[in-house]
Design an enzyme around this catalytic site. Structure first.
Site, short mmCIF file in Angstrom:
data_model
loop_
_atom_site.label_atom_id
_atom_site.label_comp_id
_atom_site.label_asym_id
_atom_site.label_seq_id
_atom_site.Cartn_x
_atom_site.Cartn_y
_atom_site.Cartn_z
N CYS A 1 -21.64 -17.49 -43.26
CA CYS A 1 -21.72 -18.65 -42.36
C CYS A 1 -20.34 -19.28 -42.13
O CYS A 1 -20.08 -19.80 -41.05
CB CYS A 1 -22.65 -19.72 -42.95
SG CYS A 1 -24.32 -19.19 -43.22
N HIS B 1 -31.47 -18.03 -39.87
CA HIS B 1 -30.48 -17.25 -39.12
C HIS B 1 -30.55 -15.81 -39.64
O HIS B 1 -30.80 -15.58 -40.82
CB HIS B 1 -29.06 -17.76 -39.39
CG HIS B 1 -28.56 -18.84 -38.49
ND1 HIS B 1 -27.75 -19.86 -38.95
CD2 HIS B 1 -28.72 -19.06 -37.15
CE1 HIS B 1 -27.43 -20.66 -37.93
NE2 HIS B 1 -28.01 -20.20 -36.83
N1 ARG Z 1 -26.29 -26.53 -41.53
C1 ARG Z 1 -26.00 -25.44 -40.66
C2 ARG Z 1 -27.10 -25.28 -39.64
O1 ARG Z 1 -28.24 -25.44 -40.00
C3 ARG Z 1 -25.83 -24.18 -41.45
C4 ARG Z 1 -25.40 -23.02 -40.60
C5 ARG Z 1 -25.25 -21.77 -41.40
N2 ARG Z 1 -24.65 -20.75 -40.64
C6 ARG Z 1 -25.05 -19.48 -40.58
N3 ARG Z 1 -24.31 -18.63 -39.96
N4 ARG Z 1 -26.20 -19.09 -41.10
O2 ARG Z 1 -26.86 -25.02 -38.49
#
Ligand code: ARG
Length: 263
Positions: free
Chosen positions: A256, A156
């Site tokens: 996150c 991300h």
């Molecule tokens: N386990 C989640 C996923 O893979 C983590 C999300 C993390 N969020 C972020 N904004 N980077 O979707």
């Protein structure tokens, strides 16, 4: 934000997740509460959305939408495991009188859309699609800059780049990023747009140091990112380290867990 009562690692949709490694639920909840307390101590208002039963990643509220003013571009999760979250976040935002335009292409909210005063930085490569950048730009009245992510550890945008100052106050916009997370052309874009950005090492980025939330002065970041905290201090910021390592087991940290409602 979303209380992590459902938080677990039951599937793996990023390289950080290992369903055989247990999450300490009580510890996760205590860490999350301390993040909420840190925001409130800084004078920020925190609203909470009710967790959906059986949605272990809903704690990562940043992914729920991109909100600017009273309009939001909703999410459409890349993996079916998280699909049900999109409507829950949208319904909650509507209850706050935010107009939510649903995404018709894969889009993961502020995981991949970072809002500055003059521009929205938009990540693609693993989760949010290029088509969503185009679609979001019809909803949010700001220029969008596409950035391509190439390293799966930084799946991300908000784990590869942190907004230190959105540039809406007196100071110019300021960001920190890990260049290795981006394609060559996106590095060039970032160099052009932010020649004075703080460049961080792979180690600082792997400690989730860039997964930060800043109000332009106070920078809340994971406590493991010690070198970055020192460098932020030298740059005139006030680093506020928090303990959030239970969430690292799912590939998440401060940012996150936080959907910002941008003015
Ligand atoms: N386990 C989640 C996923 O893979 C983590 C999300 C993390 N969020 C972020 N904004 N980077 O979707």
């Amino acid at each position: 934000m979303c209380r992590p009562t459902e938080f677990r690692v039951t599937y793996a949709i990023n390289p950080w997740m290992d369903p055989t490694r247990p999450v300490d639920g009580a510890r996760a909840l205590a860490q999350w509460e301390s993040l909420v307390a840190a925001y409130r101590a800084l004078g920020h208002a925190v609203d909470v959305v009710e967790p959906l039963p059986g949605q272990p990643d809903m704690v990562f509220a940043a992914n729920g939408a991109l909100v600017v003013g009273d309009v939001a571009y909703g999410s459409s999760f890349r993996f079916p495991e998280r699909a049900a979250e999109a409507d829950a976040f949208a319904a909650w935002l509507r209850s706050l009188h935010v107009e939510v335009v649903p995404a018709t292409h894969p889009a993961e909210g502020e995981g991949d859309f970072l809002v500055l005063g003059h521009v929205v930085l938009a990540g693609t490569g693993f989760r949010t699609s290029l088509a969503a950048h185009v679609e979001a730009a019809t909803v949010i009245d700001r220029p969008f800059v596409t950035l391509e992510l190439v390293d799966p550890s930084f799946y991300h945008l908000d784990v590869a780049l942190g907004v230190l100052d959105d540039g809406r106050g007196e100071a110019p916009a300021d960001i920190a990023y890990y260049p290795g997370a981006f394609s060559l052309h996106s590095r060039r874009t970032l160099r052009e747009l932010f020649p004075d950005a703080l460049l961080v090492t792979r180690d600082e980025a792997l400690a989730f140091g860039l997964n930060l939330v800043s109000d332009g002065l106070n920078v809340v970041l994971p406590q493991e990112a010690r070198t970055l905290a020192d460098r932020l201090h030298q740059r005139g910021y006030r680093p506020m380290p928090v303990e959030l390592d239970e969430f690292l087991k799912s590939g998440g940290s401060v940012k996150c867990c936080t959907m910002e409602l941008h003015a």
